[in-house]
Design a protein around this motif. Structure first.
Motif, PDB file in Angstrom:
ATOM      1  N   PHE A  93      -6.977  -6.218   0.734  1.00 12.95           N
ATOM      2  CA  PHE A  93      -6.405  -7.560   0.688  1.00 12.95           C
ATOM      3  C   PHE A  93      -4.928  -7.483   1.067  1.00 12.95           C
ATOM      4  O   PHE A  93      -4.262  -6.491   0.786  1.00 12.95           O
ATOM      5  CB  PHE A  93      -6.499  -8.140  -0.721  1.00 12.95           C
ATOM      6  N   THR A  94      -4.439  -8.545   1.645  1.00 11.00           N
ATOM      7  CA  THR A  94      -2.987  -8.633   1.812  1.00 11.00           C
ATOM      8  C   THR A  94      -2.401  -9.129   0.481  1.00 11.00           C
ATOM      9  O   THR A  94      -3.150  -9.596  -0.402  1.00 11.00           O
ATOM     10  CB  THR A  94      -2.616  -9.635   2.924  1.00 11.00           C
ATOM     11  N   ALA A  95      -1.071  -9.027   0.368  1.00 11.06           N
ATOM     12  CA  ALA A  95      -0.425  -9.499  -0.858  1.00 11.06           C
ATOM     13  C   ALA A  95      -0.767 -10.968  -1.097  1.00 11.06           C
ATOM     14  O   ALA A  95      -1.091 -11.376  -2.221  1.00 11.06           O
ATOM     15  CB  ALA A  95       1.086  -9.320  -0.741  1.00 11.06           C
ATOM     16  N   PHE A  96      -0.743 -11.753  -0.023  1.00  8.23           N
ATOM     17  CA  PHE A  96      -1.048 -13.184  -0.149  1.00  8.23           C
ATOM     18  C   PHE A  96      -2.492 -13.380  -0.602  1.00  8.23           C
ATOM     19  O   PHE A  96      -2.767 -14.157  -1.526  1.00  8.23           O
ATOM     20  CB  PHE A  96      -0.817 -13.891   1.192  1.00  8.23           C
ATOM     21  N   GLU A  97      -3.399 -12.659   0.037  1.00  7.98           N
ATOM     22  CA  GLU A  97      -4.819 -12.837  -0.295  1.00  7.98           C
ATOM     23  C   GLU A  97      -5.107 -12.453  -1.739  1.00  7.98           C
ATOM     24  O   GLU A  97      -5.892 -13.117  -2.422  1.00  7.98           O
ATOM     25  CB  GLU A  97      -5.688 -11.988   0.645  1.00  7.98           C
ATOM     26  N   ASP A 123       7.616 -15.577  -2.894  1.00  7.54           N
ATOM     27  CA  ASP A 123       9.065 -15.717  -2.659  1.00  7.54           C
ATOM     28  C   ASP A 123       9.828 -15.246  -3.887  1.00  7.54           C
ATOM     29  O   ASP A 123      10.811 -14.505  -3.790  1.00  7.54           O
ATOM     30  CB  ASP A 123       9.426 -17.192  -2.407  1.00  7.54           C
ATOM     31  N   GLU A 124       9.351 -15.691  -5.044  1.00  3.45           N
ATOM     32  CA  GLU A 124      10.043 -15.393  -6.307  1.00  3.45           C
ATOM     33  C   GLU A 124      10.114 -13.878  -6.562  1.00  3.45           C
ATOM     34  O   GLU A 124      11.126 -13.382  -7.055  1.00  3.45           O
ATOM     35  CB  GLU A 124       9.311 -16.100  -7.457  1.00  3.45           C
ATOM     36  N   VAL A 125       9.042 -13.177  -6.237  1.00  6.37           N
ATOM     37  CA  VAL A 125       9.057 -11.730  -6.483  1.00  6.37           C
ATOM     38  C   VAL A 125       9.565 -10.949  -5.272  1.00  6.37           C
ATOM     39  O   VAL A 125       9.502  -9.713  -5.253  1.00  6.37           O
ATOM     40  CB  VAL A 125       7.659 -11.200  -6.916  1.00  6.37           C
ATOM     41  N   GLY A 126      10.060 -11.666  -4.270  1.00 12.57           N
ATOM     42  CA  GLY A 126      10.697 -11.003  -3.129  1.00 12.57           C
ATOM     43  C   GLY A 126       9.729 -10.369  -2.159  1.00 12.57           C
ATOM     44  O   GLY A 126      10.044  -9.372  -1.510  1.00 12.57           O
ATOM     45  N   LEU A 127       8.538 -10.943  -2.038  1.00 12.59           N
ATOM     46  CA  LEU A 127       7.555 -10.362  -1.123  1.00 12.59           C
ATOM     47  C   LEU A 127       7.207 -11.312   0.030  1.00 12.59           C
ATOM     48  O   LEU A 127       6.190 -11.123   0.702  1.00 12.59           O
ATOM     49  CB  LEU A 127       6.262 -10.007  -1.883  1.00 12.59           C
ATOM     50  N   ALA A 128       8.056 -12.305   0.244  1.00 10.19           N
ATOM     51  CA  ALA A 128       7.748 -13.294   1.284  1.00 10.19           C
ATOM     52  C   ALA A 128       7.574 -12.622   2.646  1.00 10.19           C
ATOM     53  O   ALA A 128       6.693 -13.003   3.423  1.00 10.19           O
ATOM     54  CB  ALA A 128       8.857 -14.338   1.334  1.00 10.19           C
ATOM     55  N   ASP A 129       8.374 -11.606   2.909  1.00  3.55           N
ATOM     56  CA  ASP A 129       8.330 -10.975   4.235  1.00  3.55           C
ATOM     57  C   ASP A 129       7.097 -10.102   4.449  1.00  3.55           C
ATOM     58  O   ASP A 129       6.754  -9.800   5.589  1.00  3.55           O
ATOM     59  CB  ASP A 129       9.582 -10.100   4.442  1.00  3.55           C
ATOM     60  N   VAL A 130       6.508  -9.654   3.365  1.00  2.00           N
ATOM     61  CA  VAL A 130       5.367  -8.728   3.522  1.00  2.00           C
ATOM     62  C   VAL A 130       4.071  -9.341   3.000  1.00  2.00           C
ATOM     63  O   VAL A 130       3.120  -8.631   2.719  1.00  2.00           O
ATOM     64  CB  VAL A 130       5.634  -7.386   2.789  1.00  2.00           C
ATOM     65  N   GLY A 132       1.764 -10.811   4.412  1.00  2.25           N
ATOM     66  CA  GLY A 132       0.594 -10.589   5.253  1.00  2.25           C
ATOM     67  C   GLY A 132       0.222  -9.123   5.387  1.00  2.25           C
ATOM     68  O   GLY A 132      -0.691  -8.771   6.131  1.00  2.25           O
ATOM     69  N   LYS A 133       0.918  -8.268   4.657  1.00  2.00           N
ATOM     70  CA  LYS A 133       0.677  -6.829   4.778  1.00  2.00           C
ATOM     71  C   LYS A 133      -0.394  -6.401   3.772  1.00  2.00           C
ATOM     72  O   LYS A 133      -0.417  -6.892   2.640  1.00  2.00           O
ATOM     73  CB  LYS A 133       1.994  -6.100   4.472  1.00  2.00           C
ATOM     74  N   ARG A 134      -1.255  -5.500   4.185  1.00  3.14           N
ATOM     75  CA  ARG A 134      -2.314  -5.041   3.272  1.00  3.14           C
ATOM     76  C   ARG A 134      -1.702  -4.263   2.107  1.00  3.14           C
ATOM     77  O   ARG A 134      -0.734  -3.514   2.284  1.00  3.14           O
ATOM     78  CB  ARG A 134      -3.315  -4.150   4.004  1.00  3.14           C
ATOM     79  N   ILE A 135      -2.299  -4.427   0.943  1.00  4.53           N
ATOM     80  CA  ILE A 135      -1.730  -3.839  -0.273  1.00  4.53           C
ATOM     81  C   ILE A 135      -1.687  -2.312  -0.175  1.00  4.53           C
ATOM     82  O   ILE A 135      -0.757  -1.681  -0.654  1.00  4.53           O
ATOM     83  CB  ILE A 135      -2.526  -4.307  -1.507  1.00  4.53           C
ATOM     84  N   ARG A 136      -2.693  -1.738   0.485  1.00  3.46           N
ATOM     85  CA  ARG A 136      -2.694  -0.267   0.549  1.00  3.46           C
ATOM     86  C   ARG A 136      -1.507   0.271   1.353  1.00  3.46           C
ATOM     87  O   ARG A 136      -1.170   1.452   1.267  1.00  3.46           O
ATOM     88  CB  ARG A 136      -4.025   0.247   1.080  1.00  3.46           C
ATOM     89  N   GLY A 140       4.792   1.609  -4.092  1.00  2.28           N
ATOM     90  CA  GLY A 140       4.447   1.401  -5.502  1.00  2.28           C
ATOM     91  C   GLY A 140       5.204   0.220  -6.114  1.00  2.28           C
ATOM     92  O   GLY A 140       4.622  -0.588  -6.848  1.00  2.28           O
ATOM     93  N   GLY A 141       6.495   0.119  -5.780  1.00  2.00           N
ATOM     94  CA  GLY A 141       7.297  -0.967  -6.333  1.00  2.00           C
ATOM     95  C   GLY A 141       6.822  -2.328  -5.825  1.00  2.00           C
ATOM     96  O   GLY A 141       6.789  -3.306  -6.566  1.00  2.00           O
ATOM     97  N   MET A 142       6.433  -2.364  -4.550  1.00  8.55           N
ATOM     98  CA  MET A 142       5.952  -3.628  -3.983  1.00  8.55           C
ATOM     99  C   MET A 142       4.611  -4.016  -4.607  1.00  8.55           C
ATOM    100  O   MET A 142       4.354  -5.182  -4.896  1.00  8.55           O
ATOM    101  CB  MET A 142       5.818  -3.513  -2.467  1.00  8.55           C
ATOM    102  N   ARG A 143       3.754  -3.028  -4.821  1.00  6.61           N
ATOM    103  CA  ARG A 143       2.470  -3.309  -5.467  1.00  6.61           C
ATOM    104  C   ARG A 143       2.690  -3.875  -6.869  1.00  6.61           C
ATOM    105  O   ARG A 143       2.006  -4.792  -7.304  1.00  6.61           O
ATOM    106  CB  ARG A 143       1.638  -2.036  -5.586  1.00  6.61           C
ATOM    107  N   GLN A 144       3.679  -3.292  -7.556  1.00  5.42           N
ATOM    108  CA  GLN A 144       3.986  -3.766  -8.901  1.00  5.42           C
ATOM    109  C   GLN A 144       4.447  -5.228  -8.834  1.00  5.42           C
ATOM    110  O   GLN A 144       4.115  -6.025  -9.707  1.00  5.42           O
ATOM    111  CB  GLN A 144       5.077  -2.864  -9.506  1.00  5.42           C
TER     112      GLN A 144
END
Lengths: 286, 235
Positions: A93-97, A123-130, A132-136, A140-144
């Motif tokens: 899944f992407t972060a959004f999905e 946006d709030e957790v600072g992941l707006a730019d990524v 669409g990127k797959r979680i894998r 680690g910090g971004m996954r958190q």
């Protein structure tokens, strides 16, 4: 003020192990820190309060609902955000999905409104730019942060965070602290951590657990004050100290009951925490 | 709930372990096709191979409830039975298609009675899913599939080898006990569905002698007392 969480006599056993022993507490708005060593019962308490695990006995309410009934549990879950100690994901899944998936499970059925909410949270957790990127492919910090986004989606009134900063580098930890501080505005956050700095910087209340019991409940300043007059410096490790370690200056910092004439030091939250762990009796600050 | 399910279908479909189910299905079809491929004409062998195919596919289905995001989604308001039912419902068409293909791969003259063997297959698939549901309910693991698969395989072997003859489940078509065996398969299917349904429900209480109702009531009284004392403490 009506407490967000009010619990009385919570107990839970794993076989012969007492994970929670007659825990009573009240949580109100803002960030409350939960400190304790490994095996203290922090995760078990968080899981019980987050309705992920039923207690053996005792009763509690969250946001005015009793999770001991099916309807009450459902109501609590509608207003709850939970970040587990080891959050798992569907890695393709992407972060959004993924956050969208959690939003659907949180009964957000209006697709347009849900997607707006997912974008807001990312946006709030600072992941707006990524988003669409797959979680894998995320660090680690971004996954958190994806997991925190999943917990925050739907604007929960009660947020339960189980060691969210573990395994993060100092910069990521600072970023996470900002997020948690923001999340604590207007809602109740219960934050389990091993980091006394996290508590000192973020929390207006602190609970210390050991052996399944609450050893201390009060403000970080009250916990620090417990160590006033009980921290001293010496050139050798003091055998009478509850804890002692050599500092960068070469002198020993000792915590416990100081000998006469000892050179007292300014206590820290960590000193108060160590002393709270050591006490046999449950101490709840007024 | 229907709107929620509609929203969930596509995403839930992506969370299913299609790779494992597909591999198990492929292996099962290969087993079912062996009689046709080898030109064997034994009715008994054909039945054994079809049962082996069912077992292979069932071993894939035990992974159906594996969910790496289990802990992250542990406290969502969508009830676990809804989520499980949706997952099962999503594989039903694939399972039906697979089973039809498996039956068609067996030459018509060697094919066992379709209704009876379908009952066996249904019971085996239900057992697989029920085992997974119970594993999810009783453990904290996110991927109980491998353990449940090992348990299912071991159980199948034990039933084939050591099950008492008068309660036999795996009997040849010509055997006098065929009809009685399929009555038992119906019982197994019913039991598996019931166990699976119970396993899917999230418990409100932990089973514990310490959690007896009287003690729970004492806890509620304590909560009321705590509330009163808390009000007294407030300025």
């Amino acid at each position: 003020m009506t407490p967000t969480v009010s619990a009385s006599g919570l107990s839970l056993h794993y076989g012969g192990t007492r994970a929670l022993d007659d825990v009573s507490l009240r949580l109100t708005g803002g960030v409350t820190g939960l400190l304790g060593p490994n095996g203290a019962g922090k995760t078990t308490l968080l899981r019980v309060l987050a309705t992920a695990l039923p207690a053996d006995r005792g009763a509690f309410t969250v946001l005015g609902h009793d999770p001991g009934t099916a309807r009450g549990r459902q109501e609590v879950r509608r207003r709850l955000g939970y970040l587990p100690q080891t959050p798992g994901f569907h890695p393709d899944f992407t972060a959004f999905e993924f956050v969208d998936y959690v939003a659907i499970l949180k009964e957000m059925t209006d697709r347009a409104a849900r997607h707006r909410e997912v974008r807001r949270v990312l946006d709030e957790v600072g992941l707006a730019d990524v988003r669409g990127k797959r979680i894998r492919k995320l660090s680690g910090g971004m996954r958190q942060r994806v997991a925190l986004g999943a917990a925050l989606v739907g604007d929960p009134g009660f947020l339960v965070l189980d060691e969210p900063t573990v395994g993060l580098d100092p910069e990521q930890r600072m970023r996470f602290r900002e997020l948690i501080a923001g999340a604590g505005e207007g809602r109740t956050v219960l934050l389990s951590t091993h980091q006394t700095e996290d508590v000192a910087m973020l929390c207006h209340r602190v609970l210390v657990m050991a052996g399944g019991r609450v050893r201390f409940e009060g403000t970080p300043a009250e916990l620090t004050a417990r160590a006033a007059g009980r921290v001293w410096s010496s050139t050798e490790r003091d055998p009478g100290a509850k804890a002692g370690w050599r500092t960068g200056t070469g002198a020993f910092r000792n915590v416990g009951d100081p000998p006469d004439g000892a050179e007292l030091l300014e206590p820290t939250l960590e000193d108060g925490y160590l002393l709270a762990l050591d006490g046999d009796a449950v101490e709840v600050a007024a | 709930m229907p709107r929620l399910s509609r929203e969930l279908i596509f995403t839930a479909c992506r969370t299913l372990p299609w790779g494992v189910v597909g591999t198990a299905g492929g292996a099962g079809l290969l087993l079912a096709a062996l009689t046709r491929i080898t030109g064997e004409t034994g009715e008994r062998l054909s039945l054994h191979l079809l049962r082996a195919a069912v077992l292979a596919f069932a071993l894939g289905l035990v992974f159906l409830l594996d969910d790496p995001a289990r802990h992250t989604t542990a406290t969502v308001p969508t009830p676990r039975p809804v989520r499980f039912t949706l997952r099962v419902a999503l594989v039903v068409p694939a399972t039906a298609a697979w089973w039809t293909a498996a039956l068609l791969l067996v030459p018509p003259d060697l094919r066992p009675p379709v209704a009876d063997i379908t009952l066996e297959a249904g019971a085996a698939f239900a057992l697989a899913v029920a085992g997974a549901a119970v594993a999810v309910r009783c453990t904290e693991v996110t991927r109980p599939g491998p353990r449940v698969a090992a348990g299912l395989l071991t159980s199948a072997v034990l039933v084939m080898v050591g099950w008492p003859g008068r309660w036999a489940l795996f009997v040849p078509v010509q055997d006098d006990r065929w009809a009685a065996a399929h009555d038992r398969w119906a019982v197994v299917l019913t039991g598996a569905v019931l166990v699976g349904a119970l396993g899917a429900v999230e418990p409100l209480r932990r089973w514990s002698w310490r959690g007896a109702p009287g003690r729970r009531a004492a806890g509620r009284r304590g909560l009321r007392r705590a509330g009163r004392s808390a009000r007294v403490q407030e300025p």
